[in-house]
Motif scaffolding. Structure first.
Motif, PDB file in Angstrom:
ATOM      1  N   VAL A 132       9.264 -40.174  35.990  1.00 39.80           N
ATOM      2  CA  VAL A 132       7.984 -40.017  35.295  1.00 39.80           C
ATOM      3  C   VAL A 132       7.165 -38.900  35.926  1.00 39.80           C
ATOM      4  CG1 VAL A 132       5.755 -41.115  34.861  1.00 39.80           C
ATOM      5  CG2 VAL A 132       7.860 -42.361  34.398  1.00 39.80           C
ATOM      6  N   VAL A 133       7.095 -38.890  37.267  1.00 36.97           N
ATOM      7  CA  VAL A 133       6.319 -37.857  37.954  1.00 36.97           C
ATOM      8  C   VAL A 133       6.934 -36.485  37.744  1.00 36.97           C
ATOM      9  CG1 VAL A 133       5.611 -36.997  40.223  1.00 36.97           C
ATOM     10  CG2 VAL A 133       5.357 -39.426  39.679  1.00 36.97           C
ATOM     11  N   ASN A 134       8.253 -36.387  37.891  1.00 37.79           N
ATOM     12  CA  ASN A 134       8.922 -35.085  37.828  1.00 37.79           C
ATOM     13  C   ASN A 134       8.923 -34.468  36.438  1.00 37.79           C
ATOM     14  OD1 ASN A 134       9.558 -34.884  40.517  1.00 37.79           O
ATOM     15  ND2 ASN A 134      11.627 -35.681  40.310  1.00 37.79           N
ATOM     16  N   TRP A 135       9.083 -35.295  35.393  1.00 34.72           N
ATOM     17  CA  TRP A 135       9.338 -34.733  34.069  1.00 34.72           C
ATOM     18  C   TRP A 135       8.217 -34.971  33.058  1.00 34.72           C
ATOM     19  CZ3 TRP A 135      12.833 -31.235  34.305  1.00 34.72           C
ATOM     20  CH2 TRP A 135      13.851 -31.344  35.262  1.00 34.72           C
ATOM     21  N   LEU A 136       7.376 -35.970  33.281  1.00 35.65           N
ATOM     22  CA  LEU A 136       6.308 -36.249  32.327  1.00 35.65           C
ATOM     23  C   LEU A 136       4.927 -35.862  32.833  1.00 35.65           C
ATOM     24  CD1 LEU A 136       7.426 -39.730  30.916  1.00 35.65           C
ATOM     25  CD2 LEU A 136       7.906 -37.432  30.028  1.00 35.65           C
ATOM     26  N   ILE A 137       4.802 -35.618  34.132  1.00 36.16           N
ATOM     27  CA  ILE A 137       3.496 -35.294  34.705  1.00 36.16           C
ATOM     28  C   ILE A 137       3.482 -33.915  35.356  1.00 36.16           C
ATOM     29  CG2 ILE A 137       1.754 -35.961  36.413  1.00 36.16           C
ATOM     30  CD1 ILE A 137       2.618 -38.860  36.014  1.00 36.16           C
ATOM     31  N   LYS A 138       4.363 -33.709  36.314  1.00 34.97           N
ATOM     32  CA  LYS A 138       4.294 -32.528  37.172  1.00 34.97           C
ATOM     33  C   LYS A 138       4.337 -31.188  36.435  1.00 34.97           C
ATOM     34  CE  LYS A 138       6.701 -30.430  41.111  1.00 34.97           C
ATOM     35  NZ  LYS A 138       7.830 -30.584  42.039  1.00 34.97           N
ATOM     36  N   LEU A 187       7.983 -23.258  39.048  1.00 32.93           N
ATOM     37  CA  LEU A 187       8.008 -24.166  40.194  1.00 32.93           C
ATOM     38  C   LEU A 187       7.824 -25.614  39.743  1.00 32.93           C
ATOM     39  CD1 LEU A 187       5.846 -22.202  42.798  1.00 32.93           C
ATOM     40  CD2 LEU A 187       8.249 -22.823  43.076  1.00 32.93           C
ATOM     41  N   GLY A 188       6.904 -25.825  38.816  1.00 32.03           N
ATOM     42  CA  GLY A 188       6.605 -27.180  38.376  1.00 32.03           C
ATOM     43  C   GLY A 188       7.724 -27.835  37.602  1.00 32.03           C
ATOM     44  N   VAL A 189       8.560 -27.038  36.933  1.00 31.30           N
ATOM     45  CA  VAL A 189       9.645 -27.591  36.118  1.00 31.30           C
ATOM     46  C   VAL A 189      10.916 -27.787  36.931  1.00 31.30           C
ATOM     47  CG1 VAL A 189      10.949 -27.282  33.973  1.00 31.30           C
ATOM     48  CG2 VAL A 189       8.646 -26.420  34.134  1.00 31.30           C
ATOM     49  N   ALA A 190      10.911 -27.399  38.190  1.00 31.40           N
ATOM     50  CA  ALA A 190      12.114 -27.484  39.025  1.00 31.40           C
ATOM     51  C   ALA A 190      11.900 -28.482  40.159  1.00 31.40           C
ATOM     52  CB  ALA A 190      12.454 -26.100  39.593  1.00 31.40           C
ATOM     53  N   PRO A 191      12.186 -29.773  39.932  1.00 32.63           N
ATOM     54  CA  PRO A 191      12.029 -30.763  41.005  1.00 32.63           C
ATOM     55  C   PRO A 191      13.020 -30.508  42.131  1.00 32.63           C
ATOM     56  CG  PRO A 191      13.149 -31.742  39.131  1.00 32.63           C
ATOM     57  CD  PRO A 191      12.678 -30.387  38.682  1.00 32.63           C
ATOM     58  N   CYS A 192      12.624 -30.869  43.326  1.00 31.03           N
ATOM     59  CA  CYS A 192      13.394 -30.529  44.523  1.00 31.03           C
ATOM     60  C   CYS A 192      14.795 -31.143  44.499  1.00 31.03           C
ATOM     61  CB  CYS A 192      12.642 -31.002  45.770  1.00 31.03           C
ATOM     62  SG  CYS A 192      13.385 -30.450  47.308  1.00 31.03           S
ATOM     63  N   THR A 193      15.770 -30.374  44.940  1.00 30.27           N
ATOM     64  CA  THR A 193      17.144 -30.841  45.097  1.00 30.27           C
ATOM     65  C   THR A 193      17.625 -30.625  46.529  1.00 30.27           C
ATOM     66  OG1 THR A 193      17.747 -30.465  42.786  1.00 30.27           O
ATOM     67  CG2 THR A 193      19.530 -30.497  44.358  1.00 30.27           C
ATOM     68  N   VAL A 204      20.343 -38.145  39.357  1.00 29.30           N
ATOM     69  CA  VAL A 204      19.776 -38.295  38.014  1.00 29.30           C
ATOM     70  C   VAL A 204      18.848 -37.128  37.697  1.00 29.30           C
ATOM     71  CG1 VAL A 204      18.371 -39.754  36.513  1.00 29.30           C
ATOM     72  CG2 VAL A 204      20.013 -40.786  38.081  1.00 29.30           C
ATOM     73  N   ASN A 205      18.058 -36.696  38.675  1.00 30.71           N
ATOM     74  CA  ASN A 205      17.179 -35.545  38.461  1.00 30.71           C
ATOM     75  C   ASN A 205      17.981 -34.296  38.114  1.00 30.71           C
ATOM     76  OD1 ASN A 205      14.246 -35.701  38.629  1.00 30.71           O
ATOM     77  ND2 ASN A 205      14.573 -36.653  40.605  1.00 30.71           N
ATOM     78  N   ASP A 206      19.081 -34.080  38.822  1.00 35.06           N
ATOM     79  CA  ASP A 206      19.903 -32.906  38.547  1.00 35.06           C
ATOM     80  C   ASP A 206      20.534 -32.993  37.169  1.00 35.06           C
ATOM     81  OD1 ASP A 206      19.290 -31.811  40.959  1.00 35.06           O
ATOM     82  OD2 ASP A 206      21.173 -32.318  41.944  1.00 35.06           O
ATOM     83  N   LEU A 207      20.947 -34.193  36.790  1.00 33.99           N
ATOM     84  CA  LEU A 207      21.541 -34.371  35.475  1.00 33.99           C
ATOM     85  C   LEU A 207      20.531 -34.042  34.381  1.00 33.99           C
ATOM     86  CD1 LEU A 207      24.086 -35.350  33.972  1.00 33.99           C
ATOM     87  CD2 LEU A 207      23.106 -37.654  34.016  1.00 33.99           C
ATOM     88  N   ILE A 208      19.294 -34.498  34.560  1.00 30.54           N
ATOM     89  CA  ILE A 208      18.239 -34.199  33.591  1.00 30.54           C
ATOM     90  C   ILE A 208      17.893 -32.721  33.599  1.00 30.54           C
ATOM     91  CG2 ILE A 208      15.795 -34.600  33.048  1.00 30.54           C
ATOM     92  CD1 ILE A 208      16.174 -37.461  34.005  1.00 30.54           C
TER      93      ILE A 208
END
Length: 346
Positions: free
Chosen positions: A80-86, A121-127, A150-154
């Motif tokens: 939710v934080v990574n894809w719907l908010i950040k 930057l905002g659309v790329a959550p840390c890996t 899961v984040n990488d898959l998304i």
């Protein structure tokens, strides 16, 4: 914790200083490197980023994704934080600061490019750095692997559409072909290579993956430092000539980092997640996959663009901010979030 992780800020700081110094002393060399590109993708930057993230991708255990349904709440917070908010708060802050608050100090064209860099930057959550932050807060390593997987898959399917949508909303022309190519080059292919390597190593022995990653770790460190040196070398003239611009870009990035962390931390408390899940979940949402953001910014807008500069400033800001948040998480410790007695936390 290894020597690199313990003194991460020092190594990155030295890389920044070396990059700026070399960029000023030998600008011709950096211009020659900048010219080595194919389809707007700089080949040298691509090699360094691959060297850096490939070992991280090998550690991603995709088989763990099948167990996500058993422990969904910590993962739900991250997604939710990574894809719907950040991504959307980053775009909003970029517009707020560069179209309004800082409008008198920045010309409209540069403002648009700075906003674009912030969006990437905002659309790329840390890996790559997730595992470092998780280790520093004594997080659950297996659950962190699930979150990363899961984040990488998304990210494979969502990065390009969300980035294109937000860049379009902020009136930046998006060459879809380059954006998709960058996503494939810096997300899909490294993930595929990591999965294939992991599968081959697991056939040998149960320790083969850990041994191989440990063998590659010095190369990963070298890739990170080399990337930092190169990026700051490309931008050396701008950094020295326009220190105010660096400060202006840093302000919304810092606000975003602490703001997103506060949202995630509140969510973790509301969900009553334990420390070993809450800590990494909050830090994953706060940190950025700056390697990808930098690479895409360079591909889309050029090495010397305001967008590339904004992503490089993201590198400058991220390490000290993340280490301060690690200290905050560790200070809060296990008192901050406690599951209900007898309840499965996730």
């Amino acid at each position: 914790m290894g020597l690199f992780e313990r003194y991460l800020t020092v190594w990155v700081g030295l890389g920044i200083l070396a990059g700026v110094g070399l960029g000023l002393l030998a600008p011709g060399a950096f211009q020659a490197i900048a010219a080595l590109e194919l389809a707007h993708v700089n080949l040298v930057v691509a090699v360094f980023i691959w060297v850096m993230i490939y070992p991280m991708m090998i550690q991603v255990d995709w088989s763990a994704v099948k167990d996500v349904g058993k422990k969904p709440r910590g993962l739900l917070l991250t997604l939710v934080v990574n894809w719907l908010i950040k991504p959307f708060t980053m775009a909003a802050l970029g517009v707020l600061f560069f179209r309004y608050l800082f409008a008198s100090w920045v010309d409209p064209q540069s403002a648009s490019e700075y906003i674009a860099g912030m969006i990437l930057l905002g659309v790329a959550p840390c890996t790559a750095m997730v595992f470092v932050w998780s280790q520093l807060v004594k997080g659950d390593a297996n659950y962190t692997l699930v979150q990363v997987s899961v984040n990488d898959l998304i990210m494979v399917v969502a990065f390009a559409p969300i980035a294109a949508f937000l860049l379009g909303v902020t009136d930046v022309t998006v060459p879809w072909q380059t954006l998709v190519l960058s996503t494939v080059l810096y997300v899909v292919l490294p993930l595929a290579a990591g999965m294939a390597t992991r599968a081959l190593l697991q056939r040998r022995s149960k320790h083969a993956v850990a041994d191989f990653v440990a063998h590659l770790k010095p190369w990963s460190i070298a890739g990170l430092i080399a990337t930092v040196v190169l990026l700051f070398g490309f931008q050396a003239g701008t950094i020295v000539a326009q220190p105010l611009v660096i400060a202006l870009i840093a302000v919304p990035l810092v606000v975003q980092s602490y703001g997103i962390f506060a949202i995630a931390w509140w969510g973790a408390r509301w969900l009553r997640l334990p420390h070993e899940v809450a800590g990494p979940a909050c830090l994953i949402g706060t940190s950025n996959f700056f390697e990808l953001a930098v690479a895409v910014a360079i591909s889309l807008f050029g090495l010397h663009s305001g967008a590339a500069l904004a992503t490089v400033v993201g590198v400058l800001v991220e390490v000290p901010v993340m280490l301060s948040l690690v200290a905050l998480v560790n200070r809060a410790g296990r008192r901050a979030v406690r599951p209900v007695r007898g309840e499965n936390f996730s």
